[in-house]
Scaffold this active site. Sequence first.
Site, PDB file in Angstrom:
ATOM      1  N   HIS A  64      23.872  36.424   8.740  1.00 33.53           N
ATOM      2  CA  HIS A  64      23.556  34.914   8.808  1.00 33.53           C
ATOM      3  C   HIS A  64      24.841  33.975   9.133  1.00 33.53           C
ATOM      4  CE1 HIS A  64      19.698  36.452   7.404  1.00 33.53           C
ATOM      5  NE2 HIS A  64      20.315  36.649   6.134  1.00 33.53           N
ATOM      6  N   HIS A  94      31.088  29.093   3.262  1.00 32.03           N
ATOM      7  CA  HIS A  94      30.591  29.867   4.649  1.00 32.03           C
ATOM      8  C   HIS A  94      30.358  28.568   5.577  1.00 32.03           C
ATOM      9  CE1 HIS A  94      26.672  28.526   2.489  1.00 32.03           C
ATOM     10  NE2 HIS A  94      26.580  27.833   3.849  1.00 32.03           N
ATOM     11  N   HIS A  96      28.160  26.990   9.337  1.00 28.36           N
ATOM     12  CA  HIS A  96      27.337  27.000  10.353  1.00 28.36           C
ATOM     13  C   HIS A  96      27.744  26.572  11.659  1.00 28.36           C
ATOM     14  CE1 HIS A  96      24.157  27.618   6.731  1.00 28.36           C
ATOM     15  NE2 HIS A  96      25.185  26.712   6.433  1.00 28.36           N
ATOM     16  N   GLU A 106      24.284  21.141  10.445  1.00 28.36           N
ATOM     17  CA  GLU A 106      23.244  20.901   9.847  1.00 28.36           C
ATOM     18  C   GLU A 106      22.861  19.723   9.245  1.00 28.36           C
ATOM     19  OE1 GLU A 106      23.029  24.164   6.400  1.00 28.36           O
ATOM     20  OE2 GLU A 106      21.632  25.132   8.184  1.00 28.36           O
ATOM     21  N   HIS A 119      30.310  24.717   4.257  1.00 27.23           N
ATOM     22  CA  HIS A 119      29.694  24.716   3.001  1.00 27.23           C
ATOM     23  C   HIS A 119      30.382  25.028   1.899  1.00 27.23           C
ATOM     24  CE1 HIS A 119      25.502  23.680   4.996  1.00 27.23           C
ATOM     25  NE2 HIS A 119      26.329  22.566   4.997  1.00 27.23           N
ATOM     26  N   THR A 199      20.060  25.390   2.536  1.00 26.22           N
ATOM     27  CA  THR A 199      19.592  25.367   3.862  1.00 26.22           C
ATOM     28  C   THR A 199      19.000  26.507   4.515  1.00 26.22           C
ATOM     29  OG1 THR A 199      21.395  25.437   4.822  1.00 26.22           O
ATOM     30  CG2 THR A 199      20.873  23.287   4.231  1.00 26.22           C
ATOM     31  N   THR A 200      19.196  27.675   3.781  1.00 25.04           N
ATOM     32  CA  THR A 200      18.670  29.000   4.372  1.00 25.04           C
ATOM     33  C   THR A 200      17.691  29.436   3.068  1.00 25.04           C
ATOM     34  OG1 THR A 200      20.354  30.518   3.201  1.00 25.04           O
ATOM     35  CG2 THR A 200      20.646  29.352   5.389  1.00 25.04           C
TER      36      THR A 200
HETATM   37  C1  LIG Z   1      24.341  30.465  -1.185  1.00 25.69           C
HETATM   38  C2  LIG Z   1      23.602  29.805  -0.235  1.00 25.69           C
HETATM   39  C3  LIG Z   1      22.548  30.310  -0.090  1.00 25.69           C
HETATM   40  C4  LIG Z   1      21.844  29.764   0.859  1.00 25.69           C
HETATM   41  N1  LIG Z   1      22.029  28.432   1.564  1.00 25.69           N
HETATM   42  C5  LIG Z   1      23.021  27.976   1.336  1.00 25.69           C
HETATM   43  S1  LIG Z   1      23.503  26.472   1.861  1.00 25.69           S
HETATM   44  N2  LIG Z   1      23.668  26.666   3.343  1.00 25.69           N
HETATM   45  O1  LIG Z   1      22.365  25.503   1.578  1.00 25.69           O
HETATM   46  O2  LIG Z   1      25.140  26.024   1.582  1.00 25.69           O
HETATM   47  N3  LIG Z   1      24.028  28.445   0.307  1.00 25.69           N
HETATM   48 ZN   LIG Z   2      25.137  26.356   4.352  1.00 23.74          ZN
END
Ligand SMILES: Cc1ccnc(S(N)(=O)=O)n1
Ligand SMILES: [Zn+2]
Length: 261
Positions: A64, A94, A96, A106, A119, A199-200
């Site tokens: 992802h 990570h 996006h 996002e 993020h 957000t995932t």
């Molecule tokens: C560790 C993690 C899992 C899912 N989503 C996110 S996020 N995209 O909200 O930062 N982070």
């Molecule tokens: Zn994220």
Amino acid sequence: PINSWGYGKENGPSVWHKDFPVAQGNRQSPIEIIPKQASYDPSLQAILLNYDHCSSINISNNGHSVVVDFDDSDDRSVIQGGPLDNPYRLKQFHFHWGGKGCHGSEHTVAGRSYASELHLVHWNAVKYQTFGEAAAAPDGLTVLAIFLETGDEHRWLHRITDTLYMVKFKGSATDFKSFNPKCLLPSTLQYWTYLGSLTTPPLHESVIWIVLKEPITVSERQLGKFRMLLATGEEEDQRMHMENNYRTPQPLKDREVRSSN
Ligand SMILES: Cc1ccnc(S(N)(=O)=O)n1
Ligand SMILES: [Zn+2]
């Protein structure tokens, strides 16, 4: 099956609610930030990042996104101040990003989206014993979001983009030691903050969001290297590039966005 979510037509954000009903909850992320409607809160403190003894462990492709994991066994890398009641430990960061052009972030700002969004995910190790426990608690996580816009080359991002070829396939990982993400911060740490979610999937409503106002600049060439990553594994014959791995803004509902300045 529950772990087959993605960003495609069949498994993308519009159907996540089937496996993760909280997707239609009251504090979902991302959101559209409208600066004029954010309320300046003079009680908000400055963001403090103590990443100096941070220890990145590895960089990996989870299908992802591309993720840099940190050793969070002690308080060596923490964020504090801002809207936070106590320090939160850095767990991973990570990105996006979009396919091309200026979509890919996002959060959006007054309808404008950026090419990418970084993020930095932290968890409340003062109140909770594990990241998993914190991820399910309303004040368990805080994510520092940084917008990336395209322009000149970023002088430090190459340390990440130069390793992406080693994690091309979903499920691949490689050592990535002593990377301090402080080099990815913009020059000012003015921010918006609001209560939201991952957000995932699993989309837990456990995130205190801190979105920096000032974007960092990266080159189109650097961003292009993210798009070479694959969302599919080495053994799969149908290759899919990892791009447009972003969720669009969700209803603000009964929330306010506060501004640090
Ligand atoms: C560790 C993690 C899992 C899912 N989503 C996110 S996020 N995209 O909200 O930062 N982070
Ligand atoms: Zn994220």
